[in-house]
Write a protein that holds these residues in place. Structure first.
Motif, mmCIF file in Angstrom:
data_model
loop_
_atom_site.group_PDB
_atom_site.id
_atom_site.type_symbol
_atom_site.label_atom_id
_atom_site.label_comp_id
_atom_site.label_asym_id
_atom_site.label_seq_id
_atom_site.Cartn_x
_atom_site.Cartn_y
_atom_site.Cartn_z
ATOM 1 N N ILE A 240 -10.522 -6.120 -4.411
ATOM 2 C CA ILE A 240 -9.986 -6.266 -3.054
ATOM 3 C C ILE A 240 -10.859 -5.515 -2.050
ATOM 4 C CG2 ILE A 240 -8.052 -5.670 -1.533
ATOM 5 C CD1 ILE A 240 -6.227 -6.188 -4.013
ATOM 6 N N THR A 241 -11.189 -4.248 -2.349
ATOM 7 C CA THR A 241 -11.983 -3.475 -1.395
ATOM 8 C C THR A 241 -13.401 -4.026 -1.277
ATOM 9 O OG1 THR A 241 -12.509 -1.791 -3.065
ATOM 10 C CG2 THR A 241 -10.620 -1.362 -1.605
ATOM 11 N N LEU B 287 -8.049 -3.323 -7.521
ATOM 12 C CA LEU B 287 -8.223 -2.776 -6.180
ATOM 13 C C LEU B 287 -9.693 -2.798 -5.758
ATOM 14 C CD1 LEU B 287 -5.703 0.184 -6.318
ATOM 15 C CD2 LEU B 287 -5.523 -1.880 -4.917
ATOM 16 N N LYS B 288 -10.605 -2.572 -6.695
ATOM 17 C CA LYS B 288 -12.033 -2.627 -6.374
ATOM 18 C C LYS B 288 -12.411 -4.032 -5.929
ATOM 19 C CE LYS B 288 -16.658 -1.367 -7.820
ATOM 20 N NZ LYS B 288 -17.098 -1.588 -6.479
ATOM 21 N N TYR C 212 -5.667 -1.353 -12.869
ATOM 22 C CA TYR C 212 -5.297 -1.257 -11.459
ATOM 23 C C TYR C 212 -6.534 -1.020 -10.597
ATOM 24 C CZ TYR C 212 -0.398 -0.444 -12.958
ATOM 25 O OH TYR C 212 0.855 -0.532 -13.510
ATOM 26 N N ALA C 213 -7.413 -0.096 -11.033
ATOM 27 C CA ALA C 213 -8.610 0.238 -10.267
ATOM 28 C C ALA C 213 -9.532 -0.976 -10.130
ATOM 29 C CB ALA C 213 -9.351 1.406 -10.918
ATOM 30 N N LEU D 2 2.223 1.699 -3.472
ATOM 31 C CA LEU D 2 1.177 2.190 -4.373
ATOM 32 C C LEU D 2 0.866 3.659 -4.112
ATOM 33 C CD1 LEU D 2 -1.310 -0.813 -4.511
ATOM 34 C CD2 LEU D 2 -0.036 0.165 -6.433
ATOM 35 N N SER E 185 1.215 6.556 -6.812
ATOM 36 C CA SER E 185 0.083 7.435 -7.116
ATOM 37 C C SER E 185 0.471 8.900 -6.925
ATOM 38 C CB SER E 185 -1.103 7.085 -6.226
ATOM 39 O OG SER E 185 -2.187 7.949 -6.494
ATOM 40 N N LEU F 63 0.822 -1.208 0.000
ATOM 41 C CA LEU F 63 0.000 0.000 0.000
ATOM 42 C C LEU F 63 0.860 1.265 0.000
ATOM 43 C CD1 LEU F 63 -2.810 -1.064 2.499
ATOM 44 C CD2 LEU F 63 -3.030 -0.741 0.019
#
Length: 89
Positions: free
Chosen positions: A77-78, A74-75, A70-71, A44, A48, A41
């Protein structure tokens, strides 16, 4: 007062010690994985902050596609972590 069977007491102590060792090993593994995630994190966040090493004058649709990818990762994962999206309860 009930009479304790020494053999059962010894087995109980062994089981308790084994459970404690197992818990300690699980906790160490958990903290190790958490440290890995924290490091990823942080990397990243740094990337960013640097606009994913892109320069405004050089941005193209390939860069957009990369960030979309990438988004989406990550989505996933979240959504899983927060029980949202397809992972909603």
């Amino acid at each position: 007062m009930p009479h304790l069977n020494p053999q059962q007491t010894h087995r109980h102590q062994l089981r308790t010690a084994k459970e404690q060792r197992n818990h300690d090993a699980a906790l160490a593994a958990f903290l190790g994985k958490k440290a890995e995630i924290d490091e990823m994190l942080a990397r990243l966040a740094h990337l960013s902050d640097n606009h994913f090493n892109s320069h405004p004058d050089e941005i193209n649709w390939g860069d957009v596609g990369t960030l979309e990818h990438y988004a989406s990762l990550l989505k996933n994962i979240t959504d899983n972590a927060f029980k949202e999206g397809e992972h909603a309860v």
